[in-house]
Design a protein around this motif. Structure first.
Motif, short mmCIF file in Angstrom:
data_model
loop_
_atom_site.label_atom_id
_atom_site.label_comp_id
_atom_site.label_asym_id
_atom_site.label_seq_id
_atom_site.Cartn_x
_atom_site.Cartn_y
_atom_site.Cartn_z
N ARG A 291 -77.68 -13.54 0.88
CA ARG A 291 -77.01 -12.27 0.53
C ARG A 291 -75.52 -12.42 0.26
NH1 ARG A 291 -80.33 -9.15 4.22
NH2 ARG A 291 -78.99 -9.91 5.87
N ASN A 292 -74.86 -13.34 1.00
CA ASN A 292 -73.42 -13.52 0.82
C ASN A 292 -73.07 -14.70 -0.08
OD1 ASN A 292 -72.62 -11.32 2.57
ND2 ASN A 292 -73.36 -12.59 4.26
N SER A 293 -74.01 -15.09 -0.94
CA SER A 293 -73.75 -16.20 -1.85
C SER A 293 -72.53 -15.90 -2.73
CB SER A 293 -74.97 -16.43 -2.77
OG SER A 293 -76.07 -16.86 -2.02
N ALA A 294 -71.82 -16.97 -3.06
CA ALA A 294 -70.62 -16.78 -3.89
C ALA A 294 -70.34 -18.04 -4.69
CB ALA A 294 -69.43 -16.46 -2.99
N ILE A 295 -69.78 -17.83 -5.87
CA ILE A 295 -69.23 -18.96 -6.63
C ILE A 295 -67.86 -19.26 -6.03
CG2 ILE A 295 -68.26 -19.61 -8.87
CD1 ILE A 295 -70.61 -18.01 -10.14
N ILE A 296 -67.64 -20.51 -5.66
CA ILE A 296 -66.37 -20.83 -4.98
C ILE A 296 -65.53 -21.87 -5.73
CG2 ILE A 296 -67.22 -20.22 -2.67
CD1 ILE A 296 -67.52 -23.29 -2.14
N GLY A 297 -66.06 -22.41 -6.80
CA GLY A 297 -65.24 -23.41 -7.49
C GLY A 297 -65.94 -24.02 -8.68
N GLU A 298 -65.34 -25.10 -9.18
CA GLU A 298 -65.88 -25.75 -10.37
C GLU A 298 -65.59 -27.25 -10.35
OE1 GLU A 298 -63.67 -24.54 -13.94
OE2 GLU A 298 -62.02 -24.00 -12.58
N VAL A 299 -66.23 -27.96 -11.28
CA VAL A 299 -66.06 -29.41 -11.35
C VAL A 299 -65.12 -29.75 -12.50
CG1 VAL A 299 -67.26 -31.62 -11.70
CG2 VAL A 299 -68.36 -29.78 -10.38
N LEU A 300 -64.10 -30.56 -12.18
CA LEU A 300 -63.10 -30.96 -13.18
C LEU A 300 -63.14 -32.47 -13.39
CD1 LEU A 300 -60.10 -28.88 -11.72
CD2 LEU A 300 -61.76 -28.15 -13.47
N THR A 301 -62.47 -32.91 -14.41
CA THR A 301 -62.44 -34.34 -14.71
C THR A 301 -61.65 -35.14 -13.68
OG1 THR A 301 -62.33 -33.65 -16.99
CG2 THR A 301 -62.04 -35.99 -16.58
#
Lengths: 331, 331
Positions: A291-301
């Motif tokens: 229920r509390n799922s969230a996008i928290i970041g990303e992958v960079l080079t």
């Protein structure tokens, strides 16, 4: 007789009585030979083991038995496997209350039933008073993978999205509060729960889950660092996106702990293809354990193999693996 | 750093270093995710677990690592399964010598190699000094059974023959001697060894092996009693047919122990069809781990569920399961 004796681990009459009275009704032990015999389909088998030495044995929302079942279910689940069978091996200190053992076994039975797995084989050893700390439990587990599931840090790629399935740090903070005699209203509960049903829905929703782990000891910092190192990419997360309960924030401030390093027992980190992130998040949030799922970041080079946290104020700091043990015996 | 710290169980950097330095070179850990992924054929899977808490950790002819591998290999073997994969989970006391851990891991690696199994997944926990006794090891194992193998006490029938694969009591006597500071010339060695190769030859020789167990804790008395109770038959053994080393006889006399109750870690009891007994015995005696195999008794109608020993002088006595624990922490 209300306490465990050395003879309960002797292989003889006392041990047989203990098994028949406490373990047989709770577990699926079948013919009671030394190995369980199970029918399996061809394919890929996932096999895992975990010992549990948590202290205290009982805490808000669970106990060592709950952890032992969910922990192994989750280790299988985050590989993409369907958990099927568990073993349960007990190392018990002489003098341990049989009523406490009984409560723990009951918790394991309930947790197994909730996760849809069977405890099919076991072992009991007893050591002298002072040579263990109450009870230690090992659970090993086997599960099966579909041929088309392949989750590996080597699949992490630039612009992938990092998702967490719930609030971080609840389990570790719950144990820490218990040890320090702190209580909250409402109580801060462990997040220990089985993730197999959530993972099943995620796998049905997307074929582009590249990395998946449950961040237990070492917290999400250590898990993300493992992903960054194994993939040779940079993982950037934003502090203000992290779901954290107010109680955990408060406790961390009070005790000087960093929630990124606190153990979780019922959340997962997934690194997924950007194009699937939104639909995955939607599916995860509909599930009671996401229920509390969230996008928290990303992958960079770059910088390669690094985890960077962007703070609420826009500053950046490098996250390393846990270098000491801030919370021993958390699981 | 020569001793284990709490941080070695913390999930972070110290633990990663311990795993990479000591476990990775010795085991077959593959991708180092939380579960091992293995390809399997369809059929019957055997799954077992055992924790090892033996004291002392090192003894004549072996150590806790040898036991942990052979014990689980043997639990799978006596079901008729081919052991394939093992897990290894360590609970270590803070302050334990890393050099001792290293010796134990080396023993496990050698034992696995000798038995032809792979250690594919593991776990490490550390507890505070005084909360465990050196190190405890759990091994779980998976193996596969041919569809045509079915070994079960329910198949035991009248006139079946009881075979033991070697001298009884060596392991227990070896541990007991070590604890009491007794030594023999030549030294009395543990019988810990893998039984899978012996069992393979036995299964190739006869389709009429009805019951097979390795009599560890509780000794052959307890194993035979389990067979008698489960089958509802009477098992009669003759004392003078039991293979027992002179050193074990002497130690039992000295300490007032009954060799029938002493733990073994590398022998098996088989109850087989009378017509196959002689050819099985021949095959077993040719194998290095079955050289001292002997027929020790037979299955009778009554008294049901009982084990009777005929003494050298022709007297008879009833054998019950071990009711206490004459040798705690033998494995």
């Amino acid at each position: 007789m209300d306490r465990i004796l050395l003879g309960h681990g002797g292989g003889g009459k006392l041990m047989h009585e203990l098994i028949e009275k406490h373990f047989v009704p709770a577990f699926d032990l079948g013919q009671m030979t030394d190995s369980a015999i199970l029918n399996v389909a061809p394919g890929k088998l996932a096999f895992t083991t975990d010992s549990f030495v948590v202290s205290p044995l009982f805490f808000e929302g669970g106990d060592i038995g709950t952890l032992a079942v969910n922990g192994t279910v989750n280790d299988l689940s985050v590989c993409g496997a369907k958990p099927l069978y568990l073993s349960a091996a007990f190392i018990i200190e002489e003098g341990f209350l049989i009523s406490d053992l009984s409560k723990i076994v009951e918790s394991m039975s309930k947790a197994a039933s909730l996760a849809g797995v069977k405890i099919v084989t076991g072992d009991t050893k007893v050591v002298e008073k002072g040579k263990a700390d109450g009870v230690f439990i090992n659970t090993a587990g086997v599960g099966f993978l579909s041929e088309d599931v392949e989750i590996s840090p080597l699949k992490i790629k630039i612009s992938d999205v990092v998702i967490v399935s719930g609030e971080i740090g609840n389990h570790g903070a719950c144990i820490m509060a218990g040890r320090n005699g702190l209580s909250f209203t409402p109580p801060l509960l462990t997040d220990s729960r089985p993730l197999n049903a959530l993972v099943k829905e995620m796998l049905a929703c997307s074929k582009n889950i590249h990395f998946m782990r449950d961040p237990t000891r070492g917290g999400i910092a250590t898990t993300l660092k493992e992903g960054a190192v194994a993939s040779g990419k940079c993982i950037m997360i934003k502090e203000h996106l992290l779901p954290i309960a107010d109680q955990v924030k408060g406790l961390c401030d009070l005790l000087g702990l960093d929630p990124l390093y606190i153990a979780n027992e019922g959340i997962l980190i997934a690194i997924v293809d950007k194009q699937d992130a939104d639909k995955l998040l939607e599916v995860m949030r509909k599930h009671p354990h996401g229920r509390n799922s969230a996008i928290i970041g990303e992958v960079l080079t770059a910088p390669e193999g690094m985890v960077i946290v962007e703070t609420a104020l826009g500053g950046k700091r490098i996250v390393e693996m846990l270098t000491h043990d801030q919370l021993p015996r958390i699981c």
